[in-house]
Scaffold this active site. Sequence first.
Site, short mmCIF file in Angstrom:
data_model
loop_
_atom_site.label_atom_id
_atom_site.label_comp_id
_atom_site.label_asym_id
_atom_site.label_seq_id
_atom_site.Cartn_x
_atom_site.Cartn_y
_atom_site.Cartn_z
CG HIS A 53 -1.95 -1.02 1.24
ND1 HIS A 53 -3.01 -1.00 2.12
CD2 HIS A 53 -2.14 -2.13 0.47
CE1 HIS A 53 -3.80 -2.04 1.90
NE2 HIS A 53 -3.29 -2.74 0.91
CD GLU A 55 -1.93 4.07 3.36
OE1 GLU A 55 -1.66 3.40 2.33
OE2 GLU A 55 -3.09 4.14 3.82
CB CYS A 83 -6.43 -0.73 5.48
SG CYS A 83 -4.70 -1.24 5.29
CB CYS A 86 -1.92 1.48 6.26
SG CYS A 86 -1.54 0.67 4.67
#
Length: 150
Positions: A53, A55, A83, A86
């Site tokens: 992701h 992040e 999420c 993260c």
Amino acid sequence: MPKSDGFMDAALTEARLAAAQGEVPVGAVLVMDGQIIARSGNLTRTKNDVTAHAEIAVIRAAAGVLGQERLSGADLYVTLEPCTMCAAAISFARIRRLYYGAGDPKGGAVENGVRFFAQPSCHHAPDVYSGLGEREAADILTGFFRSRRD
């Protein structure tokens, strides 16, 4: 809400670049001392890695640049509410402030879902500022998924 100094604009640019690569258009930048240290969009499809992701990518890159695992004093700008995975990485990295654009009622874990930073098991919670660039972030995501359905 503190000024973003164009940092959310940089994250939005990363989201657009991710979309152009067929990735879900989420972008992030990590800022320390007023300078962007790392930037990325989602890379899950590019790297065949579900943990890639935006992040996570910027946390990994910034830790490498700075030569340290903890990013105390860093601010993270991301276009979509993080999420659970993260949010945990943000906590473990000791990010000082989190700014995000669009909320994510289905997959978010900051103000939606598990509300990770409010849990007693969370060792560090950043200051959180939501809604920065919200409309544009939401439009990028909506347009991306609409184009996939058409």
